[in-house]
Motif scaffolding. Structure first.
Motif, PDB file in Angstrom:
ATOM      1  N   GLY A 195       0.782  -1.231   0.000  1.00 42.94           N
ATOM      2  CA  GLY A 195       0.000   0.000   0.000  1.00 42.94           C
ATOM      3  C   GLY A 195       0.811   1.277   0.000  1.00 42.94           C
ATOM      4  O   GLY A 195       0.321   2.320   0.458  1.00 42.94           O
ATOM      5  N   SER A 196       2.026   1.250  -0.528  1.00 46.14           N
ATOM      6  CA  SER A 196       2.897   2.435  -0.426  1.00 46.14           C
ATOM      7  C   SER A 196       2.306   3.652  -1.139  1.00 46.14           C
ATOM      8  O   SER A 196       2.403   4.782  -0.650  1.00 46.14           O
ATOM      9  N   PHE A 197       1.685   3.440  -2.316  1.00 49.75           N
ATOM     10  CA  PHE A 197       1.087   4.585  -3.015  1.00 49.75           C
ATOM     11  C   PHE A 197      -0.021   5.207  -2.174  1.00 49.75           C
ATOM     12  O   PHE A 197      -0.108   6.444  -2.061  1.00 49.75           O
ATOM     13  N   PHE A 198      -0.858   4.389  -1.578  1.00 51.77           N
ATOM     14  CA  PHE A 198      -1.972   4.913  -0.800  1.00 51.77           C
ATOM     15  C   PHE A 198      -1.490   5.582   0.483  1.00 51.77           C
ATOM     16  O   PHE A 198      -2.099   6.546   0.949  1.00 51.77           O
ATOM     17  N   ARG A 199      -0.388   5.099   1.016  1.00 54.31           N
ATOM     18  CA  ARG A 199       0.209   5.809   2.158  1.00 54.31           C
ATOM     19  C   ARG A 199       0.736   7.166   1.724  1.00 54.31           C
ATOM     20  O   ARG A 199       0.648   8.150   2.484  1.00 54.31           O
ATOM     21  N   SER A 200       1.247   7.239   0.497  1.00 51.33           N
ATOM     22  CA  SER A 200       1.738   8.536   0.004  1.00 51.33           C
ATOM     23  C   SER A 200       0.594   9.523  -0.181  1.00 51.33           C
ATOM     24  O   SER A 200       0.786  10.735  -0.059  1.00 51.33           O
ATOM     25  N   VAL A 201      -0.610   9.007  -0.466  1.00 50.65           N
ATOM     26  CA  VAL A 201      -1.781   9.885  -0.573  1.00 50.65           C
ATOM     27  C   VAL A 201      -2.055  10.529   0.783  1.00 50.65           C
ATOM     28  O   VAL A 201      -2.288  11.741   0.882  1.00 50.65           O
ATOM     29  N   LEU A 202      -2.028   9.727   1.839  1.00 47.28           N
ATOM     30  CA  LEU A 202      -2.274  10.264   3.177  1.00 47.28           C
ATOM     31  C   LEU A 202      -1.238  11.314   3.556  1.00 47.28           C
ATOM     32  O   LEU A 202      -1.555  12.279   4.262  1.00 47.28           O
ATOM     33  N   ARG A 203      -0.012  11.143   3.082  1.00 40.76           N
ATOM     34  CA  ARG A 203       1.058  12.077   3.471  1.00 40.76           C
ATOM     35  C   ARG A 203       0.935  13.431   2.792  1.00 40.76           C
ATOM     36  O   ARG A 203       1.691  14.354   3.110  1.00 40.76           O
ATOM     37  N   GLN A 204      -0.016  13.567   1.885  1.00 41.33           N
ATOM     38  CA  GLN A 204      -0.293  14.897   1.334  1.00 41.33           C
ATOM     39  C   GLN A 204      -1.054  15.761   2.338  1.00 41.33           C
ATOM     40  O   GLN A 204      -1.112  16.983   2.194  1.00 41.33           O
ATOM     41  N   LEU A 205      -1.635  15.121   3.359  1.00 43.86           N
ATOM     42  CA  LEU A 205      -2.434  15.843   4.349  1.00 43.86           C
ATOM     43  C   LEU A 205      -1.564  16.490   5.404  1.00 43.86           C
ATOM     44  O   LEU A 205      -0.526  15.936   5.815  1.00 43.86           O
ATOM     45  N   THR A 206      -1.995  17.637   5.876  1.00 45.11           N
ATOM     46  CA  THR A 206      -1.283  18.328   6.951  1.00 45.11           C
ATOM     47  C   THR A 206      -1.549  17.672   8.298  1.00 45.11           C
ATOM     48  O   THR A 206      -0.644  17.553   9.142  1.00 45.11           O
ATOM     49  N   HIS A 207      -2.796  17.235   8.510  1.00 52.05           N
ATOM     50  CA  HIS A 207      -3.174  16.643   9.791  1.00 52.05           C
ATOM     51  C   HIS A 207      -4.412  15.777   9.588  1.00 52.05           C
ATOM     52  O   HIS A 207      -5.249  16.071   8.731  1.00 52.05           O
ATOM     53  N   ILE A 208      -4.526  14.722  10.377  1.00 55.37           N
ATOM     54  CA  ILE A 208      -5.718  13.873  10.370  1.00 55.37           C
ATOM     55  C   ILE A 208      -6.292  13.839  11.781  1.00 55.37           C
ATOM     56  O   ILE A 208      -5.589  13.523  12.745  1.00 55.37           O
ATOM     57  N   PHE A 209      -7.574  14.175  11.894  1.00 52.64           N
ATOM     58  CA  PHE A 209      -8.306  14.075  13.154  1.00 52.64           C
ATOM     59  C   PHE A 209      -9.128  12.791  13.104  1.00 52.64           C
ATOM     60  O   PHE A 209     -10.052  12.671  12.291  1.00 52.64           O
ATOM     61  N   THR A 210      -8.802  11.837  13.953  1.00 55.70           N
ATOM     62  CA  THR A 210      -9.493  10.551  13.916  1.00 55.70           C
ATOM     63  C   THR A 210     -10.641  10.515  14.916  1.00 55.70           C
ATOM     64  O   THR A 210     -10.705  11.305  15.855  1.00 55.70           O
ATOM     65  N   GLN A 211     -11.514   9.520  14.695  1.00 51.41           N
ATOM     66  CA  GLN A 211     -12.621   9.311  15.621  1.00 51.41           C
ATOM     67  C   GLN A 211     -12.188   8.608  16.886  1.00 51.41           C
ATOM     68  O   GLN A 211     -12.789   8.806  17.946  1.00 51.41           O
ATOM     69  N   ASP A 212     -11.141   7.764  16.784  1.00 51.05           N
ATOM     70  CA  ASP A 212     -10.766   6.962  17.952  1.00 51.05           C
ATOM     71  C   ASP A 212      -9.253   6.748  18.001  1.00 51.05           C
ATOM     72  O   ASP A 212      -8.527   6.990  17.033  1.00 51.05           O
ATOM     73  N   GLU A 213      -8.794   6.268  19.143  1.00 49.39           N
ATOM     74  CA  GLU A 213      -7.373   6.039  19.363  1.00 49.39           C
ATOM     75  C   GLU A 213      -6.840   4.907  18.493  1.00 49.39           C
ATOM     76  O   GLU A 213      -5.682   4.937  18.057  1.00 49.39           O
ATOM     77  N   ALA A 214      -7.672   3.891  18.246  1.00 52.57           N
ATOM     78  CA  ALA A 214      -7.221   2.768  17.418  1.00 52.57           C
ATOM     79  C   ALA A 214      -6.820   3.246  16.025  1.00 52.57           C
ATOM     80  O   ALA A 214      -5.807   2.787  15.468  1.00 52.57           O
ATOM     81  N   SER A 215      -7.595   4.158  15.455  1.00 57.64           N
ATOM     82  CA  SER A 215      -7.257   4.704  14.137  1.00 57.64           C
ATOM     83  C   SER A 215      -5.966   5.506  14.190  1.00 57.64           C
ATOM     84  O   SER A 215      -5.117   5.411  13.287  1.00 57.64           O
ATOM     85  N   ALA A 216      -5.805   6.295  15.229  1.00 62.01           N
ATOM     86  CA  ALA A 216      -4.584   7.085  15.377  1.00 62.01           C
ATOM     87  C   ALA A 216      -3.359   6.185  15.505  1.00 62.01           C
ATOM     88  O   ALA A 216      -2.303   6.467  14.920  1.00 62.01           O
ATOM     89  N   GLU A 217      -3.486   5.087  16.234  1.00 64.24           N
ATOM     90  CA  GLU A 217      -2.364   4.159  16.396  1.00 64.24           C
ATOM     91  C   GLU A 217      -2.000   3.501  15.069  1.00 64.24           C
ATOM     92  O   GLU A 217      -0.813   3.278  14.789  1.00 64.24           O
ATOM     93  N   LEU A 218      -2.993   3.159  14.254  1.00 58.88           N
ATOM     94  CA  LEU A 218      -2.705   2.593  12.938  1.00 58.88           C
ATOM     95  C   LEU A 218      -1.904   3.575  12.088  1.00 58.88           C
ATOM     96  O   LEU A 218      -0.943   3.188  11.402  1.00 58.88           O
TER      97      LEU A 218
END
Length: 416
Positions: free
Chosen positions: A166-189
């Motif tokens: 999933g390296s390309f899709f991880r690179s998509v996320l890295r275009q973001l400045t910040h991610i606000f998650t709903q829960d701690e489990a998502s943040a840990e991932l």
């Protein structure tokens, strides 16, 4: 991988006009994007006010973004709000929403479209709600130095972002400045794949439903006439035919003491007729009802859009549809009004549903027999029904506050 992604996007854009004559939503998707660049450029060039851009996939994500846009309007009144949708299901329902200054379809995610759209809008801050990680739009925002955040995000370990390939899709996320998650489990991932600009804010939908439940009730004379005898009311929201099939025997059994408001997820004529064929007893459509006919009916079939959240105010028990199909629909609206909830077996992807089940405020069903049993427990014991409803309401209130947390953090980008 960017080449393959871009090729797939272009093929998608070529395919939709071909199927548009046969698929109404595809037709809306194509027509809504026609000549988009001229319209957006004309609108933006005529208005020099600073802008905030909020993108939602569809109607559900709009409800998550709504409290944030309302807070933005209050805190930054000098800014104009640009709202975009990917899906016709969101745009066609909310294209006249007065809370945004400009409402568009998101252009197809090509590098040319993305560059043109971001250049025209020039937002001070861009907000993507829950998901919709469009590579070229996110890359264009980053190249132009626009802080871009994702709010109410939720992730699962089986998603492609967390796979070895999933390296390309991880690179998509890295275009973001910040991610606000709903829960701690998502943040840990996210931290596990090296994305550290993440914080747990919660789900903004809780703020929406808390505000809805606290607002003055709408006047709905037909609904009031339907429930005037004080009988318990089951509100079945966003149901599909498989949901109605498991409900029908219970509605027949309790027809003398229970009234049911049934709101199908789809309200085209064929679907309504299919639902009517399954439902027992006296059924009246909302659009055809009068105070006299609705008082005699045992089932009120809702055949318009926009009433459901208010209908829960009348309910004693809620059944939420979708969990016999692709996935459960919105449980929080009913929970905010303090109703115990029932739904089908496919709910595990929805954190709030898992939480409500764990609290005992919701029960899952797989058969008509189980539905009858659960309804019997709730209808025969008003105190028990009230206790479960209070658990649901308390859960919603304790989970609210995400909007305030996100707005506080967003100040750092708004002041730049």
């Amino acid at each position: 991988m960017v080449f393959l992604y871009s090729l797939a996007i272009r093929l998608y854009g070529l395919l939709l006009p071909l199927v548009a004559p046969f698929v109404p939503k595809a037709k809306q998707w194509v027509a809504g994007r026609h000549n988009w660049q001229a319209r957006v450029t004309a609108d933006m060039s005529a208005d020099n006010a600073p802008r905030l851009w909020v993108h939602c996939a569809s109607l559900g994500e709009f409800e998550q973004g709504r409290p944030l846009m309302e807070a933005m309007r209050q805190q930054y009144p000098q800014h104009k709000i640009v709202l975009t949708f990917f899906s016709p299901s969101g745009y066609e329902v909310r294209k006249q929403w007065p809370g945004a200054d400009y409402i568009y379809y998101l252009p197809l995610d090509t590098s040319t479209n993305a560059r043109a759209f971001v250049t025209a809008v020039r937002p001070q801050l861009a907000v993507f709600v829950k998901y919709e990680f469009w590579y070229h739009h996110l890359a264009a925002l980053k190249r132009q130095g626009v802080p871009t955040v994702c709010v109410s995000a939720i992730f699962r370990s089986e998603q492609v972002f967390f796979k070895p390939w999933g390296s390309f899709f991880r690179s998509v996320l890295r275009q973001l400045t910040h991610i606000f998650t709903q829960d701690e489990a998502s943040a840990e991932l996210l931290r596990g794949i090296g994305f550290t600009q993440v914080s747990v804010a919660g789900d903004t939908r809780f703020d929406t439903v808390v505000a809805t439940a606290a607002a003055p009730p709408r006047e709905l004379p037909l609904v009031a006439a339907f429930a005037a005898d004080g009988a318990p009311v089951l509100v079945a929201g966003s149901v599909w035919p498989p949901d109605v099939q498991v409900l029908a025997p219970a509605l027949c059994r309790w027809s003398g003491t229970l009234r049911a408001v049934v709101a199908p997820h789809e309200i085209n004529e064929a679907h309504l007729q299919q639902v009517e064929a399954i439902l027992p007893g006296q059924v009246v459509r909302y659009s055809q009802a009068t105070p006299a006919t609705v008082a005699q009916a045992r089932v009120l079939l809702i055949d318009n859009i926009g009433l459901l959240r208010e209908l829960y105010r009348t309910g004693s028990v809620a059944y939420i549809g979708g969990a016999f199909g692709k996935g459960l629909h919105n449980t929080l609206e009913a929970a905010a009004f303090g109703l115990p909830l029932l739904f089908g077996p496919r709910y595990q992807k929805f954190k709030e549903a898992r939480d409500l089940v764990a609290l005992g405020a919701a029960a899952t069903l797989t058969t008509a027999e189980e539905t009858e049993q659960q309804l019997a427990l709730l209808l025969n014991n008003a105190a028990y029904r009230t206790e479960l409803g209070q658990r649901a309401r308390a859960y919603v209130h304790e989970s609210s506050g995400a909007t305030a947390r996100i707005m506080q953090a967003a100040g750092q980008w708004m002041s730049e």
